[in-house]
Write a protein that holds these residues in place. Structure first.
Motif, PDB file in Angstrom:
ATOM      1  N   TYR A 113       0.842  -1.195   0.000  1.00 37.99           N
ATOM      2  CA  TYR A 113       0.000   0.000   0.000  1.00 37.99           C
ATOM      3  C   TYR A 113       0.877   1.245   0.000  1.00 37.99           C
ATOM      4  N   VAL A 114       0.839   1.984  -1.075  1.00 32.19           N
ATOM      5  CA  VAL A 114       1.543   3.256  -1.169  1.00 32.19           C
ATOM      6  C   VAL A 114       0.625   4.242  -1.875  1.00 32.19           C
ATOM      7  N   GLN A 115       0.431   5.426  -1.298  1.00 30.35           N
ATOM      8  CA  GLN A 115      -0.423   6.417  -1.941  1.00 30.35           C
ATOM      9  C   GLN A 115       0.147   6.783  -3.300  1.00 30.35           C
ATOM     10  N   GLU A 116      -0.704   6.775  -4.307  1.00 29.09           N
ATOM     11  CA  GLU A 116      -0.248   7.052  -5.670  1.00 29.09           C
ATOM     12  C   GLU A 116       0.377   8.440  -5.785  1.00 29.09           C
ATOM     13  N   SER A 117      -0.094   9.378  -4.965  1.00 30.54           N
ATOM     14  CA  SER A 117       0.413  10.745  -5.040  1.00 30.54           C
ATOM     15  C   SER A 117       1.823  10.882  -4.491  1.00 30.54           C
ATOM     16  N   LEU A 118       2.324   9.820  -3.846  1.00 30.76           N
ATOM     17  CA  LEU A 118       3.638   9.902  -3.209  1.00 30.76           C
ATOM     18  C   LEU A 118       4.757  10.016  -4.227  1.00 30.76           C
ATOM     19  N   TRP A 119       4.678   9.249  -5.307  1.00 25.27           N
ATOM     20  CA  TRP A 119       5.750   9.242  -6.292  1.00 25.27           C
ATOM     21  C   TRP A 119       5.328  10.065  -7.502  1.00 25.27           C
ATOM     22  N   GLY A 120       5.509  11.352  -7.435  1.00 22.72           N
ATOM     23  CA  GLY A 120       5.159  12.216  -8.551  1.00 22.72           C
ATOM     24  C   GLY A 120       6.218  12.192  -9.626  1.00 22.72           C
ATOM     25  N   GLU A 121       5.844  12.636 -10.813  1.00 21.14           N
ATOM     26  CA  GLU A 121       6.785  12.649 -11.925  1.00 21.14           C
ATOM     27  C   GLU A 121       7.925  13.640 -11.711  1.00 21.14           C
ATOM     28  N   ASP A 122       7.716  14.612 -10.808  1.00 22.40           N
ATOM     29  CA  ASP A 122       8.746  15.609 -10.570  1.00 22.40           C
ATOM     30  C   ASP A 122       9.775  15.138  -9.550  1.00 22.40           C
ATOM     31  N   GLN A 123       9.673  13.874  -9.103  1.00 18.24           N
ATOM     32  CA  GLN A 123      10.617  13.357  -8.123  1.00 18.24           C
ATOM     33  C   GLN A 123      12.030  13.411  -8.702  1.00 18.24           C
ATOM     34  N   ARG A 124      12.948  14.070  -7.984  1.00 20.39           N
ATOM     35  CA  ARG A 124      14.290  14.246  -8.516  1.00 20.39           C
ATOM     36  C   ARG A 124      15.120  12.965  -8.378  1.00 20.39           C
ATOM     37  N   PRO A 125      16.015  12.714  -9.318  1.00 22.98           N
ATOM     38  CA  PRO A 125      16.882  11.546  -9.191  1.00 22.98           C
ATOM     39  C   PRO A 125      17.816  11.735  -8.003  1.00 22.98           C
ATOM     40  N   VAL A 126      18.172  10.645  -7.357  1.00 19.51           N
ATOM     41  CA  VAL A 126      19.016  10.747  -6.172  1.00 19.51           C
ATOM     42  C   VAL A 126      20.073   9.650  -6.209  1.00 19.51           C
ATOM     43  N   LEU A 127      21.329  10.050  -6.001  1.00 17.29           N
ATOM     44  CA  LEU A 127      22.454   9.111  -5.938  1.00 17.29           C
ATOM     45  C   LEU A 127      22.393   8.102  -7.085  1.00 17.29           C
ATOM     46  N   ALA A 128      22.325   8.636  -8.281  1.00 15.77           N
ATOM     47  CA  ALA A 128      22.151   7.805  -9.472  1.00 15.77           C
ATOM     48  C   ALA A 128      23.308   6.845  -9.704  1.00 15.77           C
ATOM     49  N   ASP A 129      24.478   7.114  -9.115  1.00 17.96           N
ATOM     50  CA  ASP A 129      25.632   6.249  -9.347  1.00 17.96           C
ATOM     51  C   ASP A 129      25.644   5.017  -8.455  1.00 17.96           C
ATOM     52  N   LEU A 130      24.739   4.930  -7.479  1.00 22.18           N
ATOM     53  CA  LEU A 130      24.717   3.765  -6.597  1.00 22.18           C
ATOM     54  C   LEU A 130      24.005   2.601  -7.283  1.00 22.18           C
ATOM     55  N   PRO A 131      24.424   1.374  -7.020  1.00 28.07           N
ATOM     56  CA  PRO A 131      23.802   0.215  -7.668  1.00 28.07           C
ATOM     57  C   PRO A 131      22.368   0.007  -7.215  1.00 28.07           C
ATOM     58  N   ALA A 132      21.613  -0.710  -8.040  1.00 24.47           N
ATOM     59  CA  ALA A 132      20.186  -0.916  -7.772  1.00 24.47           C
ATOM     60  C   ALA A 132      19.941  -1.736  -6.515  1.00 24.47           C
ATOM     61  N   ASN A 133      20.926  -2.550  -6.096  1.00 27.44           N
ATOM     62  CA  ASN A 133      20.715  -3.382  -4.917  1.00 27.44           C
ATOM     63  C   ASN A 133      21.041  -2.661  -3.608  1.00 27.44           C
ATOM     64  N   THR A 134      21.320  -1.365  -3.671  1.00 23.97           N
ATOM     65  CA  THR A 134      21.545  -0.582  -2.454  1.00 23.97           C
ATOM     66  C   THR A 134      20.276  -0.581  -1.616  1.00 23.97           C
ATOM     67  N   ARG A 135      20.423  -0.776  -0.295  1.00 23.30           N
ATOM     68  CA  ARG A 135      19.272  -0.824   0.602  1.00 23.30           C
ATOM     69  C   ARG A 135      19.329   0.320   1.594  1.00 23.30           C
ATOM     70  N   LEU A 136      18.226   1.007   1.761  1.00 20.89           N
ATOM     71  CA  LEU A 136      18.144   2.097   2.726  1.00 20.89           C
ATOM     72  C   LEU A 136      17.893   1.504   4.107  1.00 20.89           C
ATOM     73  N   ILE A 137      18.729   1.878   5.060  1.00 17.20           N
ATOM     74  CA  ILE A 137      18.594   1.434   6.442  1.00 17.20           C
ATOM     75  C   ILE A 137      18.222   2.637   7.298  1.00 17.20           C
ATOM     76  N   PRO A 138      16.930   2.865   7.557  1.00 12.68           N
ATOM     77  CA  PRO A 138      16.549   3.981   8.419  1.00 12.68           C
ATOM     78  C   PRO A 138      17.028   3.737   9.852  1.00 12.68           C
ATOM     79  N   ILE A 139      17.577   4.772  10.472  1.00 13.26           N
ATOM     80  CA  ILE A 139      17.943   4.723  11.888  1.00 13.26           C
ATOM     81  C   ILE A 139      17.054   5.735  12.598  1.00 13.26           C
ATOM     82  N   ALA A 140      16.115   5.227  13.373  1.00 14.35           N
ATOM     83  CA  ALA A 140      15.126   6.073  14.041  1.00 14.35           C
ATOM     84  C   ALA A 140      15.529   6.298  15.495  1.00 14.35           C
ATOM     85  N   TYR A 141      15.507   7.554  15.928  1.00 21.99           N
ATOM     86  CA  TYR A 141      15.883   7.841  17.314  1.00 21.99           C
ATOM     87  C   TYR A 141      14.824   8.713  17.986  1.00 21.99           C
TER      88      TYR A 141
END
Length: 217
Positions: A113-141
């Motif tokens: 479940y992800v709101q369709e409005s979340l990923w707009g077409e204007d979303q800027r590219p980010v860290l394009a040089d990193l490989p596709a298998n890179t995983r985001l590890i959120p650290i919540a404090y």
């Protein structure tokens, strides 16, 4: 690894508390603005000399992120008290920034479940040089200017709406004192691996499991 992560956040929060005290202000802007940047800087300072660690700077960001192997660390505050459950975590207090949304879109866990409005077409590219298998590890404090650092978690999560709500596929509490960590089961009931298993600094993770949409409600 865990000790260095804990030290990083203790240092960042202490720096923010010092800034607040020196300011002699009854407003919390000095604390908040200092912690906003020091949470990134202290991770870089304390982890950069480990094997397989490098830093990356998203375009337009005032900070660098730590990349450990294929794991990209992303710190954020989820609460200012000990009572708020981490499962209620949000990235920020309002609408999520474009940069944070882009990081979760490209590297975060996936959710049914992800709101369709979340990923707009204007979303800027980010860290394009990193490989596709890179995983985001959120650290919540959780922290505040009086009590300091209260709780610390890390794991994998999906961003599910523009207000920054997350759905964790798994998370682990990092104990701030000596003792055993509290590992939360993955959605299918199996225990999640500790994030510091294996040879440091690798973060050994299993295959992601889908989270039912009901969990996000």
């Amino acid at each position: 690894m865990r000790e260095r992560v804990i030290s990083s956040f203790l240092q960042a929060v202490a720096n923010a508390q010092d800034a607040q005290a020196v300011s002699s202000s009854d407003k919390r802007f000095p604390y908040g603005s200092t912690l906003m940047i020091r949470r990134y800087e202290t991770l870089v300072e304390n982890l950069r000399d480990l094997r397989d660690v490098r830093t990356v700077k998203p375009e337009g960001a005032p900070y660098e992120l730590v990349l450990i192997g294929e794991n990209l660390l992303f710190p954020f505050r989820y609460a200012e008290d000990e009572r708020t459950p981490v499962v209620e975590a949000r990235i920020g207090d309002g609408r999520i920034s474009g940069l944070a949304a882009a990081l979760f879109k490209r590297f975060g866990a996936r959710h049914t479940y992800v709101q369709e409005s979340l990923w707009g077409e204007d979303q800027r590219p980010v860290l394009a040089d990193l490989p596709a298998n890179t995983r985001l590890i959120p650290i919540a404090y959780a922290a505040n200017d009086r009590a300091g650092l209260l709780k610390l978690y890390w794991g994998e999560a999906a961003l599910i709406d523009p207000s920054g709500h997350l759905a964790w596929t798994r998370y682990e509490q990092i104990p701030l004192a000596e003792g055993h960590s509290h590992v939360i089961s993955t959605p299918d009931g199996r225990p999640a691996d500790r994030f510091d298993n294996g040879v440091v600094p690798d973060l050994t993770l299993e295959t992601l499991f889908p989270v039912d949409s009901a969990a996000a409600k």
